[in-house]
Scaffold this active site. Structure first.
Site, PDB file in Angstrom:
ATOM      1  N   GLU A   1      14.066  -4.025  -3.622  1.00 57.20           N
ATOM      2  CA  GLU A   1      13.219  -3.505  -4.691  1.00 57.20           C
ATOM      3  C   GLU A   1      13.672  -4.009  -6.057  1.00 57.20           C
ATOM      4  O   GLU A   1      14.814  -3.775  -6.453  1.00 57.20           O
ATOM      5  CB  GLU A   1      13.257  -1.968  -4.693  1.00 57.20           C
ATOM      6  CG  GLU A   1      12.437  -1.349  -5.807  1.00 57.20           C
ATOM      7  CD  GLU A   1      12.621   0.157  -5.921  1.00 57.20           C
ATOM      8  OE1 GLU A   1      11.703   0.822  -6.430  1.00 57.20           O
ATOM      9  OE2 GLU A   1      13.684   0.658  -5.510  1.00 57.20           O
TER      10      GLU A   1
ATOM     11  N   GLU B   1       7.884   8.657  -6.180  1.00 59.68           N
ATOM     12  CA  GLU B   1       9.243   8.696  -6.728  1.00 59.68           C
ATOM     13  C   GLU B   1       9.150   8.928  -8.235  1.00 59.68           C
ATOM     14  O   GLU B   1       9.431   8.044  -9.047  1.00 59.68           O
ATOM     15  CB  GLU B   1       9.989   7.393  -6.410  1.00 59.68           C
ATOM     16  CG  GLU B   1      11.487   7.511  -6.678  1.00 59.68           C
ATOM     17  CD  GLU B   1      12.238   6.223  -6.384  1.00 59.68           C
ATOM     18  OE1 GLU B   1      13.085   6.223  -5.483  1.00 59.68           O
ATOM     19  OE2 GLU B   1      11.963   5.216  -7.069  1.00 59.68           O
TER      20      GLU B   1
END
Length: 260
Positions: free
Chosen positions: A143, A240
């Site tokens: 990521e 998130e």
């Protein structure tokens, strides 16, 4: 229809970690994700998932000394043995919890001059991870994280992450695209998604710039959700984000997609 997973490291912090599974299910989520399972009893997590009919879709591999500021080991030369031991720990938990994806954090830059060595270490460790995960049907994710929140993180641009996945050529290594990070670092989020669609294995969301609920800020999330549907994206979307206040009170945006 978009499928959303509550990130239990960020959401429902009004209660302790184990109680968050019930809160997520009651709020209408069919899946959860979180940062790390390692300080919790895996059997108890498994019981919570089963009791509330929840799927675990993602967690992170061990990151090194998180409290000391470490943010992963995969790109750190000289830490390969520790990294690979962590991958074995992640495998144990992924198997026990039936989790098909593990985010492998690269770590912080040591010095600009170390970039080439870190890049090669990252590739080598990811290749090892891909081989180990392939035996269990697990996908490794990398990521890009924005440099405002993590100024020293090794991987910050979408193009860089996609180049690494392409260079590896492993079918079970993919990009975890967090629209929050991508908007801060790259912008043009929808075109960025479309350009790398075949290499994206998971999406996460949060409002920009404050990382709160996806109902305010720079990104038009309802439009993006429609486009993801139209494009045939069938993966999970991890929530998130940091709730502005009480988690449940901030879930009006989720009403059209809640389970039940």
């Amino acid at each position: 229809m978009p499928r959303f997973a509550a990130n239990l490291s960020f959401m429902f912090n009004e209660v302790d970690f184990i109680a968050r599974f019930e809160r997520a299910a009651r709020a209408g989520f069919a899946a959860v994700e979180f940062l790390f399972p390692y300080v919790h009893d895996a059997d108890e997590i498994a019981r919570q998932l089963a009791a509330h009919d929840l799927e675990l879709v993602l967690f992170n591999a061990p990151p090194g000394d998180w409290q000391a500021g470490e943010r992963g080991l995969a790109a750190l030369p000289g830490r390969q043995a520790e990294f690979r031991a962590g991958i074995e720990d992640a495998l144990i938990h992924a198997e026990r919890l039936h989790c098909p994806r593990v985010h492998v954090m690269a770590g912080n830059m040591t010095a600009p001059a170390d970039f080439d060595a870190m890049h090669e270490t990252f590739l080598d460790n990811l290749a090892h991870t891909a081989r180990r995960f392939a035996e269990y049907g697990i996908t490794a994710l990398i990521e890009p994280i924005n440099r405002r929140d993590m100024p020293a993180y090794f991987l910050s641009r979408q193009a860089a992450a996609h180049a690494i996945v392409h260079e590896l050529g492993a079918t079970n290594v993919a990009v975890q695209m967090d629209f929050y990070h991508a908007q801060i670092m790259d912008g043009d989020v929808w075109r960025t998604f479309r350009a790398g669609r075949d290499r994206i294995g998971h999406i996460q969301i949060a409002g920009v710039p404050e990382r709160h609920e996806p109902d305010d800020g720079e990104l038009n999330y309802p439009w993006l959700f429609e486009r993801l549907d139209a494009a045939g994206y069938s993966g999970w979307i991890g929530c998130e984000y940091i709730p502005r206040d009480d988690t449940q009170a901030g879930l009006a945006w989720f009403t059209p997609w809640r389970r039940g």
